[in-house]
Design an enzyme around this catalytic site. Structure first.
Site, short mmCIF file in Angstrom:
data_model
loop_
_atom_site.label_atom_id
_atom_site.label_comp_id
_atom_site.label_asym_id
_atom_site.label_seq_id
_atom_site.Cartn_x
_atom_site.Cartn_y
_atom_site.Cartn_z
N HIS A 36 4.09 6.07 -0.15
CA HIS A 36 2.72 5.58 -0.09
C HIS A 36 1.89 6.72 0.46
CE1 HIS A 36 2.96 0.90 -0.26
NE2 HIS A 36 3.17 1.49 -1.41
N HIS B 228 2.38 5.77 8.49
CA HIS B 228 3.21 4.91 9.34
C HIS B 228 4.05 5.65 10.37
CE1 HIS B 228 3.01 1.25 6.43
NE2 HIS B 228 1.83 1.72 6.80
N TRP C 138 7.14 -4.85 2.29
CA TRP C 138 6.63 -4.53 3.62
C TRP C 138 6.24 -5.85 4.30
CZ3 TRP C 138 1.64 -5.60 5.53
CH2 TRP C 138 1.47 -5.22 6.87
N GLU D 38 9.68 -0.70 3.14
CA GLU D 38 8.68 0.13 3.83
C GLU D 38 8.58 -0.22 5.31
OE1 GLU D 38 4.75 -0.37 2.21
OE2 GLU D 38 3.84 1.11 3.52
N LYS E 85 7.38 0.90 9.47
CA LYS E 85 6.11 1.25 10.10
C LYS E 85 6.33 1.46 11.59
CE LYS E 85 1.45 -0.63 9.89
NZ LYS E 85 0.56 -1.43 9.08
N ASP F 178 -5.65 4.48 6.81
CA ASP F 178 -5.71 4.35 5.35
C ASP F 178 -7.00 4.91 4.73
OD1 ASP F 178 -3.18 2.87 4.41
OD2 ASP F 178 -3.82 1.67 6.12
N ASP G 203 -3.03 4.68 11.62
CA ASP G 203 -2.79 4.23 10.26
C ASP G 203 -4.08 3.69 9.63
OD1 ASP G 203 -1.43 3.37 7.97
OD2 ASP G 203 -0.98 1.41 8.84
N ASP H 71 5.47 5.68 4.01
CA ASP H 71 4.00 5.64 3.97
C ASP H 71 3.51 6.71 4.93
OD1 ASP H 71 1.29 4.95 4.86
OD2 ASP H 71 1.52 3.11 3.71
N ASP I 209 -1.74 4.57 -1.30
CA ASP I 209 -2.03 3.40 -0.47
C ASP I 209 -3.15 3.73 0.52
OD1 ASP I 209 -2.03 1.03 0.87
OD2 ASP I 209 -0.13 1.31 1.89
C1 RNT Z 1 0.75 -1.81 5.37
C2 RNT Z 1 1.54 -1.13 4.32
C3 RNT Z 1 1.48 -1.78 2.97
C4 RNT Z 1 0.09 -2.25 2.57
C5 RNT Z 1 -0.01 -2.78 1.18
C6 RNT Z 1 -1.31 -3.48 0.92
O1 RNT Z 1 0.74 -1.12 6.55
O2 RNT Z 1 1.15 0.20 4.23
O3 RNT Z 1 2.02 -0.92 2.03
O4 RNT Z 1 -0.85 -1.23 2.73
O5 RNT Z 1 1.05 -3.58 0.89
ZN ZN Z 2 1.96 1.33 2.58
#
Ligand code: RNT
Ligand code: ZN
Length: 420
Positions: free
Chosen positions: A288, A264, A187, A228, A230, A298, A296, A261, A328
């Site tokens: 993820h 994302h 990523w 990955e 986004k 997290d 996003d 993810d 994640d």
């Molecule tokens: C970032 C991505 C990525 C990170 C990690 C730490 O938007 O989701 O996967 O969260 O690499």
């Molecule tokens: Zn991620």
């Protein structure tokens, strides 16, 4: 009756109830145990790593909160991971990043190699887990104006290409040493805050850089790359070079894994709907699992509708085998070890809920246009005794049942975290 006997008793009842609708709970528990969940190490130290720990986080990822006890060293991080794993039923992997190398020498990101991850391989062997890898493309002075692999400057690109190549050596080492495939997830944060003129150029440069990184052939038994994408990040709101569509196409055309993810995408997009649109064409997926709250963000994964949809899609479509499930999220407002446990247990519980469905019966109803039966069954199943099966699963895995793990965590907090 002892507590243990009660758990077994309740499971027996539940087993019968599920058997009546054609679900074999014993088979489910076997499958549940062997489904690996890949825990992300970075929840334990707010994504600082050991290579350049003072470095400000960049790349649009931010961690808020300052709960005491953040892991500052490899010893502390593995101590915390060990504690979390001891409370988690089922098989696991741990996801690492280049910044988590453990080395005595002062090394820059592009110099880190397999020899700097021996510490983690030893840990993984002790814990009987696998390892996944992520090359780090953020929190470093060479992230220039938010660009790495797609930078217009060759020397910046070359630095990051080297980081990418090294990560493949490291991931390959994980696979060889542990006898199980290590997923190497790419990523990059590249993008623009405001409207760009040239949208094509950076994407062409990203393709070239990735292709150069992927030149060497490694045995896929040991390592495979995942890419990955986004929608956007903070600071790159207008244009993300590695968009979701970009990596979807990159993965298909290069025979790699595509990483989805959950955070994302546009908040109203149903992430789980993408698996079956992608998998008929692609080699496989990396997930993820995250929880985006309005963006996003997290947040720690919980047993919510979005997570259940993910689990249901994988189980109903029988695509668990082609999917690598990683977590994640990062939240520093709460006990970080507890957050690993909450998120990982929630993910496995969601898989259990999904596995406890009579999928064949539901598919048959659907094929017969019996949408009433489909609705009635799925609704009634929501109140079936999944909790009794889950408790029994934890018991047979020798892991704490119900709230018992919270007691352990409170103790750990008191004797370990609060003394750091
Ligand atoms: C970032 C991505 C990525 C990170 C990690 C730490 O938007 O989701 O996967 O969260 O690499
Ligand atoms: Zn991620």
């Amino acid at each position: 009756m002892t507590n243990e006997a009660k758990i077994i008793e309740r499971y027996k009842d539940a087993k019968e109830q599920y058997a009546e609708i054609g679900v074999d709970t014993e088979a489910v528990l076997k499958k549940l145990e062997s489904t690996k969940l890949s825990i992300h190490c970075w929840q334990g130290d707010d994504i600082h790593g050991f290579i350049n720990p003072g470095q400000k986080l960049t790349g649009g990822i931010g961690v808020s909160g300052n709960f005491p006890g953040v892991a500052r060293t490899a010893e502390e991080l593995t101590e915390d991971l060990h504690e979390a794993i001891s409370l988690l039923p089922g098989k696991h992997k741990v996801q690492l990043h280049t910044i988590y190398a453990v080395t005595d020498k002062k090394k820059d990101l592009d110099e880190i190699g397999p020899e700097d991850f021996k510490y983690w391989v030893d840990f993984a062997k002790k814990e009987k887990i696998g390892l996944d890898m992520n090359p780090t493309f953020f929190s470093h002075p060479k992230v220039k104006h938010n660009f790495t692999l797609s930078s217009p400057e060759k020397d910046i690109r070359d630095f990051w290409i080297k980081v990418g190549k090294q990560s493949r050596e490291i991931s390959n080492y994980f696979g060889e040493a542990l006898g199980q495939q290590s997923v190497n997830n790419f990523w990059v944060p590249d993008g623009y805050k405001d409207n760009p003129i040239d949208k094509q150029g950076p994407r062409e440069r990203l393709i070239k850089s990735l292709d150069e990184i992927m030149e060497e052939k490694f045995d896929e038994k040991n390592t495979i790359e995942a890419v990955e994408g986004k929608l956007f990040g903070t600071g790159i709101e207008s244009y993300t070079v590695g968009s979701n569509l970009f990596y979807n196409n990159y993965a298909i055309s290069r025979d790699k894994l595509w990483t989805i993810d959950a955070g994302h995408w546009h908040p109203t997009e149903d992430v789980s709907d993408k698996f079956s649109s992608y998998l008929p064409f692609g080699k496989g997926l990396m997930l993820h699992v995250s929880r985006p709250v309005r963006w996003d963000s997290d947040h720690v994964v919980i047993f919510d509708e979005a997570l259940l949809r993910i689990a249901h899609s994988l189980v109903r479509d029988n695509t668990l085998e082609k999917t690598n499930i990683g977590l994640d999220f990062f939240d520093a407002t709460i006990n970080r070890v507890a957050s690993w446990v909450v998120g990982t247990r929630a993910t496995r519980k969601a898989l259990l809920q999904a596995m406890l469905e009579p999928v064949a019966v539901l598919k048959e109803a659907e094929l017969n246009y019996d949408f009433t039966k489909r609705l009635v069954l799925t609704e009634e199943l929501k109140a079936y005794p999944m909790g009794a099966v889950w408790d029994y699963f934890c018991l047979t895995q020798d892991k704490p049942v119900g709230l018992d793990w919270y007691k352990e965590i409170k103790h750990y907090e008191k004797v370990v975290l609060l003394n750091r």
